[in-house]
Design a protein around this motif. Structure first.
Motif, PDB file in Angstrom:
ATOM      1  N   TRP A  62     -23.771 -25.982  -1.018  1.00 44.10           N
ATOM      2  CA  TRP A  62     -23.152 -27.149   0.021  1.00 44.10           C
ATOM      3  C   TRP A  62     -22.695 -28.397  -0.876  1.00 44.10           C
ATOM      4  N   PRO A  64     -20.845 -31.226  -2.528  1.00 49.63           N
ATOM      5  CA  PRO A  64     -19.409 -31.365  -2.166  1.00 49.63           C
ATOM      6  C   PRO A  64     -19.062 -32.523  -3.470  1.00 49.63           C
ATOM      7  N   TYR A  65     -17.678 -32.611  -3.425  1.00 50.91           N
ATOM      8  CA  TYR A  65     -16.984 -33.672  -4.624  1.00 50.91           C
ATOM      9  C   TYR A  65     -17.882 -34.861  -4.741  1.00 50.91           C
ATOM     10  N   ALA A  88     -18.751 -25.637  -3.332  1.00 52.23           N
ATOM     11  CA  ALA A  88     -18.116 -26.423  -2.015  1.00 52.23           C
ATOM     12  C   ALA A  88     -17.046 -27.456  -2.649  1.00 52.23           C
ATOM     13  N   THR A  89     -16.045 -27.500  -1.827  1.00 52.45           N
ATOM     14  CA  THR A  89     -15.267 -29.009  -2.187  1.00 52.45           C
ATOM     15  C   THR A  89     -15.629 -29.650  -0.862  1.00 52.45           C
ATOM     16  N   GLY A  90     -14.988 -30.898  -0.681  1.00 58.08           N
ATOM     17  CA  GLY A  90     -15.148 -31.736   0.470  1.00 58.08           C
ATOM     18  C   GLY A  90     -15.909 -33.001   0.250  1.00 58.08           C
ATOM     19  N   PHE A 113      -8.997 -31.201  -1.446  1.00 58.22           N
ATOM     20  CA  PHE A 113      -9.782 -29.918  -1.354  1.00 58.22           C
ATOM     21  C   PHE A 113      -9.010 -28.788  -1.294  1.00 58.22           C
ATOM     22  N   LYS A 133     -16.969 -28.841   2.613  1.00 60.11           N
ATOM     23  CA  LYS A 133     -18.441 -29.466   3.128  1.00 60.11           C
ATOM     24  C   LYS A 133     -17.866 -30.843   3.682  1.00 60.11           C
TER      25      LYS A 133
END
Length: 298
Positions: A62, A64-65, A88-90, A113, A133
């Motif tokens: 999970w 993210p960016y 995950a991205t987000g 995203f 995420k």
């Protein structure tokens, strides 16, 4: 029949994921945890191998960016271990980022995203994210949470990827669903609510499940959270209410001393099997994530 899940090595039929750790981190870095970064590739490989040796098939990261997710190493780790990895991205809460980084992406979050899901993460050899995420706030949604949730909803509509939401101390689940599903039109079965074990409010759990969202119980064996000792009771209550198909389990390794993904299979799974039965636990760790993380054609 489950759809396909986007892993770092490509799209995989959901029914081939095996036993899934639905919320974990191989790599993560935050200014809130100075000196406690997870950034050692050898350690990540060892944890994946231990998870595999205990019967694990897939880990959903999970991270993210902008939080040290090391997407450029995930494909190699997945290939070496034989464990599927979903990236995950987000974007997390604002406190996890330098202000200048947030300023650089604030106006193009949805595009970021979508690009990471469809084209790949910059600096990798085509590794694509399979999950969005984002995060809520404590018992509500602040301006940053609303911004990121809106971007996540747009990206979800355009890609079919699920939206995974960090709930601060397990709170704010219904506020998240009101915005994502009620206002922004995201199907509830495309929403995964994380950390519900941290706030063992069974009424909120049941209301969120009744809306159709997936409920994540993750981060086992943290002494400052109501986790392991309430988890069997919470899962049993939801299963008895007819929501066994909404449940997910994860290890949520965020610091080097977190028991994490091997512990999830070595200690948490047997304990839950004793309380709930093997059939229900297998459903939660195999069948449910195959559906929860599948891409749905927008």
């Amino acid at each position: 029949m489950s759809g396909v899940v986007r892993t770092v090595l490509g799209d995989v039929p959901g029914d081939r994921l095996g036993v899934v750790d639905a919320h974990d981190h191989l790599f993560i870095r935050s200014p809130l945890l100075p000196g406690q970064e997870l950034d050692d590739a050898d350690d990540a490989a060892a944890r994946l191998a231990a998870f595999r040796d205990l019967g694990g098939g897939t880990v959903v990261q999970w991270t993210p960016y902008g939080m040290g997710r090391r997407a450029d190493r995930l494909a190699e780790l997945s290939r070496r271990s034989g464990v599927h990895v979903v990236a995950a991205t987000g974007l997390h809460q604002a406190v996890h980022y330098a202000p200048e980084l947030l300023d650089s992406v604030r106006d193009s979050l949805a595009e970021l995203f979508v690009r990471e899901i469809t084209a790949g993460v910059a600096g990798t050899d085509g590794v694509r994210a399979g999950l969005i995420k984002v995060a809520g706030g404590f018992h509500g949604l602040d301006a940053h949470a609303r911004l990121t949730l809106r971007a996540a909803a747009e990206a979800q509509h355009r890609t079919g990827a699920a939206v995974a939401v960090h709930l601060e101390l397990g709170t704010g689940a219904l506020d998240v669903l009101d915005l994502l599903c009620g206002e922004l039109g995201v199907s509830p079965d495309r929403v995964i609510l994380g950390h519900l074990n941290r706030s063992p409010d069974f009424a909120v759990h049941r209301l969120a499940a009744a809306e159709g969202a997936y409920l994540g119980f993750d981060g086992p064996s943290r002494a400052n959270h109501a986790t392991d000792w309430r988890m069997p009771e919470a899962l049993e209550a939801l299963a008895d209410a007819g929501f066994a198909d909404r449940l997910l389990l994860g290890g949520d390794t965020v610091t080097p001393d977190t028991p994490g993904m091997p512990y999830l299979l070595r200690r948490v799974r047997p304990r839950l099997e004793l309380a709930l039965g093997r059939e229900l636990v297998e459903r939660v760790m195999v069948a449910n994530p195959a559906e929860a993380f599948a891409l749905r054609t927008p």
